[in-house]
Design a protein around this motif. Sequence first.
Motif, short mmCIF file in Angstrom:
data_model
loop_
_atom_site.label_atom_id
_atom_site.label_comp_id
_atom_site.label_asym_id
_atom_site.label_seq_id
_atom_site.Cartn_x
_atom_site.Cartn_y
_atom_site.Cartn_z
N SER A 187 0.82 -1.22 0.00
CA SER A 187 0.00 0.00 0.00
C SER A 187 0.85 1.26 0.00
CB SER A 187 -0.95 0.00 1.21
OG SER A 187 -0.21 -0.01 2.42
N ALA A 188 2.03 1.21 0.62
CA ALA A 188 2.89 2.41 0.66
C ALA A 188 3.25 2.87 -0.74
CB ALA A 188 4.16 2.11 1.46
N ALA A 189 3.42 1.92 -1.67
CA ALA A 189 3.77 2.27 -3.04
C ALA A 189 2.62 2.94 -3.78
CB ALA A 189 4.21 1.01 -3.80
N ALA A 190 1.39 2.74 -3.29
CA ALA A 190 0.23 3.32 -3.96
C ALA A 190 -0.02 4.77 -3.59
CB ALA A 190 -1.02 2.49 -3.63
N TYR A 191 0.45 5.18 -2.42
CA TYR A 191 0.08 6.51 -1.92
C TYR A 191 0.58 7.68 -2.76
CZ TYR A 191 -2.38 4.78 2.13
OH TYR A 191 -3.31 4.17 2.94
N PRO A 192 1.77 7.64 -3.34
CA PRO A 192 2.16 8.77 -4.20
C PRO A 192 1.18 8.98 -5.36
CG PRO A 192 4.09 7.50 -3.63
CD PRO A 192 2.91 6.72 -3.13
N ASP A 193 0.72 7.90 -5.98
CA ASP A 193 -0.24 8.03 -7.08
C ASP A 193 -1.61 8.44 -6.58
OD1 ASP A 193 1.64 7.44 -8.95
OD2 ASP A 193 0.95 5.41 -9.38
N LEU A 194 -1.98 7.96 -5.40
CA LEU A 194 -3.27 8.37 -4.82
C LEU A 194 -3.24 9.86 -4.47
CD1 LEU A 194 -6.04 7.16 -3.93
CD2 LEU A 194 -5.08 6.97 -1.63
N ALA A 195 -2.16 10.30 -3.84
CA ALA A 195 -2.04 11.72 -3.49
C ALA A 195 -2.00 12.60 -4.72
CB ALA A 195 -0.78 11.94 -2.65
N GLY A 196 -1.42 12.07 -5.83
CA GLY A 196 -1.33 12.85 -7.06
C GLY A 196 -2.55 12.76 -7.94
N GLY A 197 -3.54 11.98 -7.55
CA GLY A 197 -4.77 11.89 -8.33
C GLY A 197 -4.70 10.92 -9.49
N ARG A 198 -3.66 10.12 -9.57
CA ARG A 198 -3.55 9.17 -10.68
C ARG A 198 -4.39 7.91 -10.43
NH1 ARG A 198 1.13 11.93 -10.32
NH2 ARG A 198 1.97 10.62 -8.64
N VAL A 199 -4.72 7.66 -9.17
CA VAL A 199 -5.73 6.66 -8.81
C VAL A 199 -6.75 7.34 -7.90
CG1 VAL A 199 -4.32 4.59 -9.11
CG2 VAL A 199 -4.27 5.81 -6.93
N SER A 200 -7.95 6.81 -7.87
CA SER A 200 -9.05 7.51 -7.19
C SER A 200 -9.27 7.12 -5.74
CB SER A 200 -10.36 7.29 -7.96
OG SER A 200 -10.27 7.78 -9.27
N VAL A 201 -9.23 5.82 -5.45
CA VAL A 201 -9.67 5.38 -4.13
C VAL A 201 -8.94 4.10 -3.75
CG1 VAL A 201 -11.58 3.96 -4.99
CG2 VAL A 201 -11.76 5.03 -2.72
N MET A 202 -8.88 3.81 -2.45
CA MET A 202 -8.26 2.58 -1.97
C MET A 202 -8.72 2.30 -0.55
SD MET A 202 -4.17 1.58 -1.70
CE MET A 202 -3.75 2.84 -0.49
N MET A 203 -8.80 1.02 -0.20
CA MET A 203 -9.00 0.63 1.19
C MET A 203 -7.67 0.19 1.77
SD MET A 203 -11.24 -2.42 2.96
CE MET A 203 -9.80 -3.52 2.99
N ASP A 204 -7.40 0.55 3.02
CA ASP A 204 -6.13 0.19 3.63
C ASP A 204 -6.32 0.08 5.14
OD1 ASP A 204 -3.44 -0.43 3.76
OD2 ASP A 204 -2.74 1.64 3.54
N ALA A 205 -5.31 -0.45 5.82
CA ALA A 205 -5.33 -0.48 7.27
C ALA A 205 -5.23 0.95 7.80
CB ALA A 205 -4.16 -1.32 7.79
N ILE A 206 -5.95 1.24 8.86
CA ILE A 206 -5.96 2.60 9.39
C ILE A 206 -4.56 3.06 9.79
CG2 ILE A 206 -6.71 3.99 11.37
CD1 ILE A 206 -9.40 2.59 11.23
N ILE A 207 -3.78 2.17 10.39
CA ILE A 207 -2.45 2.56 10.85
C ILE A 207 -1.58 3.06 9.71
CG2 ILE A 207 -1.56 0.20 10.66
CD1 ILE A 207 -0.52 2.89 13.22
N SER A 208 -1.75 2.52 8.50
CA SER A 208 -0.95 2.93 7.35
C SER A 208 -1.42 4.26 6.77
CB SER A 208 -1.00 1.85 6.26
OG SER A 208 -0.51 0.63 6.74
N ALA A 209 -2.74 4.44 6.76
CA ALA A 209 -3.31 5.61 6.09
C ALA A 209 -3.41 6.85 6.98
CB ALA A 209 -4.71 5.27 5.56
N LEU A 210 -3.51 6.65 8.28
CA LEU A 210 -3.81 7.76 9.19
C LEU A 210 -2.86 8.95 9.05
CD1 LEU A 210 -5.65 8.80 11.41
CD2 LEU A 210 -4.19 7.64 13.08
N PRO A 211 -1.54 8.77 9.02
CA PRO A 211 -0.65 9.94 8.91
C PRO A 211 -0.90 10.75 7.64
CG PRO A 211 0.59 8.00 9.56
CD PRO A 211 -0.76 7.53 9.15
#
Length: 323
Positions: A187-211
């Motif tokens: 999931s860590a590898a997905a966040y740059p693209d999620l933050a940049g709008g290249r992907v729309s949505v994702m489910m993840d563990a709260i501990i990973s996504a919270l920060p």
Amino acid sequence: MKHISSIVIAGLAFLSCSGVALAAPDWPTRPITLVVPFSAGGGNDSVARLLAPALGEELGQSVVIDNRAGAGGTVGAGVVAQAAPDGYTLLICSTGNLAVATAVYPKLGYRIQDFAPIAHIANTPTIWVAAPQVPAGSLKEFISLAKREPGKHNYASSGNGTTPHLAGAAMATRNGLEMQHIPYKGSAAAYPDLAGGRVSVMMDAIISALPLVEAGRVKGLAVGTAQRLPQIPSVPTLAEQGLADMGYTGWVGLCAPRGTPAPVVEKISRGVKAALGRRNMRDFLVRQMAEPVGDGPGKFSQTIERDAATWRDIAKSSGITLD
């Protein structure tokens, strides 16, 4: 009669000496190997490294960590499935490498029935997150948006055959959404693209996504907890949105090879429960946004079977099958 008695005595002597049947009160008599089917430093590995010394103290023998990473946790699980059922090789089992993997990999080298559940250590609630550019403030709003814009949105995951993959597929299938799956290596590898709008949505563990949600890098759409989180109070729960069935809470536990003697399983289970009662263990899990459980073999087995049925249904309805 004497002949029969001698056979019985000989048989009992054999059982008492065999590693498989050793269930005497003196177990364990040597160190125990705890297989962690993920790389060092991850969430499950951190839980194992805190549990191991506490469990070792409870059992009177050291518990040694053996990281066997690969294929979403299935490599390590396969090792334990083939190990001697004597209680000396245990597995950090999880939703991913038992319930989900057995649902999507028909050629997997093990099945759920190849393990003896020991203890349910903790639950790991999830969160749905979106790119900041997505004009939706909740998961319910996102589903409506994706319906209006077929083919425009996609969903990320931590890899093919993972819990986030099947959760995204279930969202699309149940709501008739046209969305492409974009898998990443974690999931860590997905966040740059999620933050940049290249992907729309994702489910993840709260501990990973919270920060990232707290920092505003990604947008929280729904939390799978019973109440809103004080760290991100503006993010509604799934239940508030009428989407409680999309709260795919993960779990982590301890399993042994099938056939491990029941007295050994019970002894380890009591050790895990005692370890979870230690303040440092419970505080660590809470910091990881995990919910300590401590259920023994019976209840844990029911949890595994229930979730396995859920993920099998999702895999079947979504048409997900992997080699």
